[in-house]
Design a protein around this motif. Sequence first.
Motif, PDB file in Angstrom:
ATOM      1  N   TYR A 157       0.832  -1.274  -0.258  1.00  0.00           N
ATOM      2  CA  TYR A 157       0.226  -0.472  -0.137  1.00  0.00           C
ATOM      3  C   TYR A 157       0.885   1.046   0.363  1.00  0.00           C
ATOM      4  CZ  TYR A 157      -3.757  -3.348   1.458  1.00  0.00           C
ATOM      5  OH  TYR A 157      -3.929  -5.051   1.606  1.00  0.00           O
ATOM      6  N   GLU A 167      -0.470   4.321   0.632  1.00  0.00           N
ATOM      7  CA  GLU A 167      -0.671   5.202   1.936  1.00  0.00           C
ATOM      8  C   GLU A 167      -1.769   4.730   3.171  1.00  0.00           C
ATOM      9  OE1 GLU A 167      -2.810   8.293  -0.526  1.00  0.00           O
ATOM     10  OE2 GLU A 167      -4.610   6.900  -0.962  1.00  0.00           O
ATOM     11  N   PHE A 168      -1.720   5.266   4.201  1.00  0.00           N
ATOM     12  CA  PHE A 168      -2.115   4.718   5.296  1.00  0.00           C
ATOM     13  C   PHE A 168      -3.704   5.282   5.608  1.00  0.00           C
ATOM     14  CE2 PHE A 168       1.967   4.576   7.090  1.00  0.00           C
ATOM     15  CZ  PHE A 168       2.250   3.394   8.044  1.00  0.00           C
ATOM     16  N   ARG A 169      -4.960   4.879   5.506  1.00  0.00           N
ATOM     17  CA  ARG A 169      -5.357   5.052   5.529  1.00  0.00           C
ATOM     18  C   ARG A 169      -6.116   5.893   6.945  1.00  0.00           C
ATOM     19  NH1 ARG A 169      -9.279   0.028   4.401  1.00  0.00           N
ATOM     20  NH2 ARG A 169      -8.489  -0.367   2.765  1.00  0.00           N
ATOM     21  N   GLN A 206      -4.713   5.334  11.057  1.00  0.00           N
ATOM     22  CA  GLN A 206      -2.997   4.083  10.960  1.00  0.00           C
ATOM     23  C   GLN A 206      -2.491   4.736  11.312  1.00  0.00           C
ATOM     24  OE1 GLN A 206      -3.695   2.121   6.846  1.00  0.00           O
ATOM     25  NE2 GLN A 206      -4.480   0.088   8.429  1.00  0.00           N
ATOM     26  N   PRO A 240     -14.800   0.456  11.907  1.00  0.00           N
ATOM     27  CA  PRO A 240     -15.721  -0.313  11.270  1.00  0.00           C
ATOM     28  C   PRO A 240     -14.697  -0.928  10.974  1.00  0.00           C
ATOM     29  CG  PRO A 240     -15.022   2.025  10.084  1.00  0.00           C
ATOM     30  CD  PRO A 240     -14.177   1.747  11.159  1.00  0.00           C
ATOM     31  N   THR A 241     -15.981  -2.301  10.900  1.00  0.00           N
ATOM     32  CA  THR A 241     -14.998  -3.236   9.677  1.00  0.00           C
ATOM     33  C   THR A 241     -14.845  -2.760   8.317  1.00  0.00           C
ATOM     34  OG1 THR A 241     -17.036  -4.502  10.481  1.00  0.00           O
ATOM     35  CG2 THR A 241     -16.100  -5.771   8.712  1.00  0.00           C
ATOM     36  N   GLY A 242     -13.659  -3.256   7.837  1.00  0.00           N
ATOM     37  CA  GLY A 242     -13.159  -2.808   7.005  1.00  0.00           C
ATOM     38  C   GLY A 242     -12.223  -1.533   7.317  1.00  0.00           C
ATOM     39  N   GLY A 243     -11.644  -1.436   7.868  1.00  0.00           N
ATOM     40  CA  GLY A 243     -11.694   0.192   8.352  1.00  0.00           C
ATOM     41  C   GLY A 243      -9.713  -0.263   8.287  1.00  0.00           C
ATOM     42  N   GLY A 244      -9.210  -1.521   8.666  1.00  0.00           N
ATOM     43  CA  GLY A 244      -7.826  -1.285   8.482  1.00  0.00           C
ATOM     44  C   GLY A 244      -7.237  -1.878   9.728  1.00  0.00           C
ATOM     45  N   LYS A 245      -8.270  -2.226  10.233  1.00  0.00           N
ATOM     46  CA  LYS A 245      -7.666  -2.557  11.732  1.00  0.00           C
ATOM     47  C   LYS A 245      -6.174  -3.590  12.396  1.00  0.00           C
ATOM     48  CE  LYS A 245     -11.555  -3.714  14.061  1.00  0.00           C
ATOM     49  NZ  LYS A 245     -12.868  -3.244  12.936  1.00  0.00           N
ATOM     50  N   SER A 246      -6.622  -4.347  11.277  1.00  0.00           N
ATOM     51  CA  SER A 246      -4.804  -5.323  11.300  1.00  0.00           C
ATOM     52  C   SER A 246      -3.558  -4.807  11.501  1.00  0.00           C
ATOM     53  CB  SER A 246      -5.636  -6.388  10.502  1.00  0.00           C
ATOM     54  OG  SER A 246      -6.803  -6.609  10.392  1.00  0.00           O
ATOM     55  N   ARG A 284     -15.808  -4.439   2.250  1.00  0.00           N
ATOM     56  CA  ARG A 284     -14.373  -4.941   3.107  1.00  0.00           C
ATOM     57  C   ARG A 284     -13.568  -4.081   2.278  1.00  0.00           C
ATOM     58  NH1 ARG A 284     -13.253  -9.037   6.956  1.00  0.00           N
ATOM     59  NH2 ARG A 284     -11.504  -7.467   6.890  1.00  0.00           N
TER      60      ARG A 284
HETATM   61  P1  ADP Z   1     -10.737  -4.558   9.806  1.00  0.00           P
HETATM   62  O1  ADP Z   1      -9.865  -5.934  10.793  1.00  0.00           O
HETATM   63  O2  ADP Z   1     -10.689  -3.496  10.481  1.00  0.00           O
HETATM   64  O3  ADP Z   1     -12.466  -5.395   9.822  1.00  0.00           O
HETATM   65  P2  ADP Z   1      -9.175  -5.157   7.910  1.00  0.00           P
HETATM   66  O4  ADP Z   1      -7.387  -5.306   8.910  1.00  0.00           O
HETATM   67  O5  ADP Z   1      -8.997  -6.148   7.945  1.00  0.00           O
HETATM   68  O6  ADP Z   1      -9.782  -4.403   8.063  1.00  0.00           O
HETATM   69  O7  ADP Z   1      -8.918  -4.172   6.627  1.00  0.00           O
HETATM   70  C1  ADP Z   1      -9.587  -4.722   5.648  1.00  0.00           C
HETATM   71  C2  ADP Z   1      -8.660  -4.475   4.098  1.00  0.00           C
HETATM   72  O8  ADP Z   1      -8.077  -2.933   3.754  1.00  0.00           O
HETATM   73  C3  ADP Z   1      -8.338  -5.350   3.821  1.00  0.00           C
HETATM   74  O9  ADP Z   1      -7.823  -6.502   2.890  1.00  0.00           O
HETATM   75  C4  ADP Z   1      -6.685  -4.682   4.030  1.00  0.00           C
HETATM   76  O10 ADP Z   1      -5.471  -5.739   3.698  1.00  0.00           O
HETATM   77  C5  ADP Z   1      -6.821  -3.378   3.719  1.00  0.00           C
HETATM   78  N1  ADP Z   1      -6.429  -2.091   4.045  1.00  0.00           N
HETATM   79  C6  ADP Z   1      -5.690  -2.026   5.371  1.00  0.00           C
HETATM   80  N2  ADP Z   1      -4.933  -1.112   5.447  1.00  0.00           N
HETATM   81  C7  ADP Z   1      -4.755  -0.694   3.886  1.00  0.00           C
HETATM   82  C8  ADP Z   1      -4.307   0.381   3.643  1.00  0.00           C
HETATM   83  N3  ADP Z   1      -3.785   1.760   4.208  1.00  0.00           N
HETATM   84  N4  ADP Z   1      -4.305   0.661   2.042  1.00  0.00           N
HETATM   85  C9  ADP Z   1      -5.139   0.103   2.317  1.00  0.00           C
HETATM   86  N5  ADP Z   1      -5.981  -1.312   1.853  1.00  0.00           N
HETATM   87  C10 ADP Z   1      -5.395  -1.496   3.293  1.00  0.00           C
END
Ligand code: ADP
Length: 731
Positions: free
Chosen positions: A11, A13-15, A18, A36-42, A317
């Motif tokens: 990637y 840039e950061f969301r 993050q 939210p779900t899909g926000g990029g928590k992991s 997501r």
């Molecule tokens: P959550 O756990 O919050 O539901 P995820 O961590 O699974 O969300 O992230 C959701 C999706 O967004 C994943 O496919 C992940 O790879 C993608 N993602 C996370 N951070 C970024 C970023 N900075 N740029 C682009 N995609 C991202």
Amino acid sequence: MLELLKNYFGYDEFRPLQEEIINNVLLGNDSLVLMPTGGGKSLCYELPAMKLPGLTLVISPLIALMKDQVDGLKANGIAAEFINSSLSPKEIGRVEDLVRAGKIKILYLAPERLALINFQNFLKTLKISLIAVDEAHCISEWGHDFRPDYRNLIMLRRDWPKVSIIALTATATERVRRDIVEQLSLKNAKIFISSFNRPNLIYSVKPKKDAFYSLLQLLKKYKDRSAIIYCFSRKETENLAADLSEEGYRAFAYHAGLDNNLRRLNQEKFVRDEAQIIVATIAFGMGIDKPDVRLVIHYSLPKSIEGYYQETGRAGRDGLPSECVLFFSYGDIHKHGYFIDEIEDADECAKAKEKLNQVIKYSELKTCRREYLLRYFGENNIPAFPDAEREMATNENHDGKNNCRGCDNCLAPKEEFDATVVAQKILSAIIRTGERFGAKHLAGVLQGKAARRIIEFGHDRLSVFGIMAEYDDDEIKYFISLLITKGLLVKIGDEYPIIRLTEAGRKFLLERQKIVLTRPRKAELISEESEPFGSVEYEPELFIELRSLRKQLAQEAGVPPFVIFSDVSLEQMAYYLPQSPENFLRINGVGKEKLQRFGQAFMSVITSYAKNHNLAERPNFARIRRSGAVRSAGRLGSTYDETMQLLQAGLTIEQIALARNLAPGTVISHLENLKQAGKDLRLDHLKPLSERFDKIQAAFRESGGILLSPVREILGEEYSYNEIRLARLFL
Ligand code: ADP
Ligand code: ZN
């Protein structure tokens, strides 16, 4: 950090949030993350894990998902493993050896593991740098998903008082939040709360009439794309799955009553793109975690807004446009009502009723659904939806409010008209009948229906009887609900609500005020008429080829396809057609490891496609252009035809507005949509005077974009939004 982000995750840039969260983690502080779900928590713990010297522990309750998560990390070249009850003692031993040897950066654990003394002792021998607690709300009895095993996590702080902890969740009320901080003994934890808006999701509600046919229409639009359908009962899920199979769809039921193995099998098929549709009960589906679900359908009414938001949250997501459709019928309300009445605890019963009422309110909404959802979750700063394409279209909806461009109410072309007389008629009928009746009765009186109740009350002899005969039931009810929204009327009572005038309503009549309302929508314009999915103008056939390559590689590697590449990455490949390692690396989601492992295979498909179709690499890697979440203007209805005819006849905006009884802004938005739909328009007579036009053009240049508000800022009050919008049609 940006370098790590690109190298490992691909990637650029950061969301939002993050970067701040990762900084806080790297400083050694505790954090609580609500996203939210899909926000990029992991990423908030995965990226620090790569930078910190020791091991990162990740606690997660979702055993079924751990393997996929770990496979995903491995595919990015990150040393990760998991330990849970699905592994044999021998396999666990192998992972423990790897961890002991310092060969693992991220270790996923199920919470029950932490209760085992032996395992605790094993952990104590390790150098741990960070502890991440996923789905942290599970630790709280106040949450909707309490898991007693999560109480084992209390030992984390006891055994590692100095290691920083990051707790993450997508759902937490204030109370649950405090509980998480307390239970995990977080120290001065910084709390990060991101907006819960999901800009890529499109919300709509459809009447549950000919529901199966509507469902098929929707699915046709999302050919081969993943969909989840929620039903009320186990039986319904099975019937619907069978009906869909008969129509040729690969659809499977998914509910708590299925045999464990069968359920796992169905889920796996879905995750691996071997099944397209999962039909689940509302109460179930926690284990479904797939980033490229394009469609979430509630075939029955959800029980609460929380539940609805969580279930729709499973769509999109990966950030690509996805749709959430709710089928609404009054019959379903009774089904729920029946179960609610069975609840013995009076408090619980009242709560459940309240929750259901909120869902009904959402379903009947005439205003922006996104706004309702966000306000429900306590967000008052409704985002201004700054996305360029969104602002391209009219930036106001019927209430003069922000237009989210992502819900049926905002997307439908709204026509305004002078509704003064209509309002006067409705208000009079309410007064004449003594302010004691509901919308249905009032609609009957106004239409002049000789219904029994109307005659009994003598309402057929009132002067208001039949004065709105040209409207049908639904239209009159629609006007009544708008007048409620506008504050002229109120609805009183739950079971048999009656309609009364407010103070403002009386004043409206007395002072002979004027009012503008929107016309009821005639047809369902949104879903059927919008384009098939896929608004980025990539090569669709190439996309299909890349997808099947992805599936094949995934099968060989024994991982779900999305572990190889996301749909986002494939869409970009099918758009930019990268054919060198440097350019391939610029695709979102391609890091070093994936370039090395998969680059060759994908590039060779791209190269031969490009050659066969005589296409070159697209050089502009700046940013993919997405043509709006949903373009509602693919095939435009008759209202557009009328506007267009008047335009071709050389009328000005004001003249068209007058002739059509519309607001000038509405006419301009027709033109914008027509233009977006690729119609050839004769507009020259609408162009602002050249001196002013030049100024506007210069201002657009200065602003560096196509948004209206920055341009207005530059130009000042002297230029109206409408003039700027007109000028933009020529730029
Ligand atoms: P959550 O756990 O919050 O539901 P995820 O961590 O699974 O969300 O992230 C959701 C999706 O967004 C994943 O496919 C992940 O790879 C993608 N993602 C996370 N951070 C970024 C970023 N900075 N740029 C682009 N995609 C991202
Ligand atoms: Zn909206």
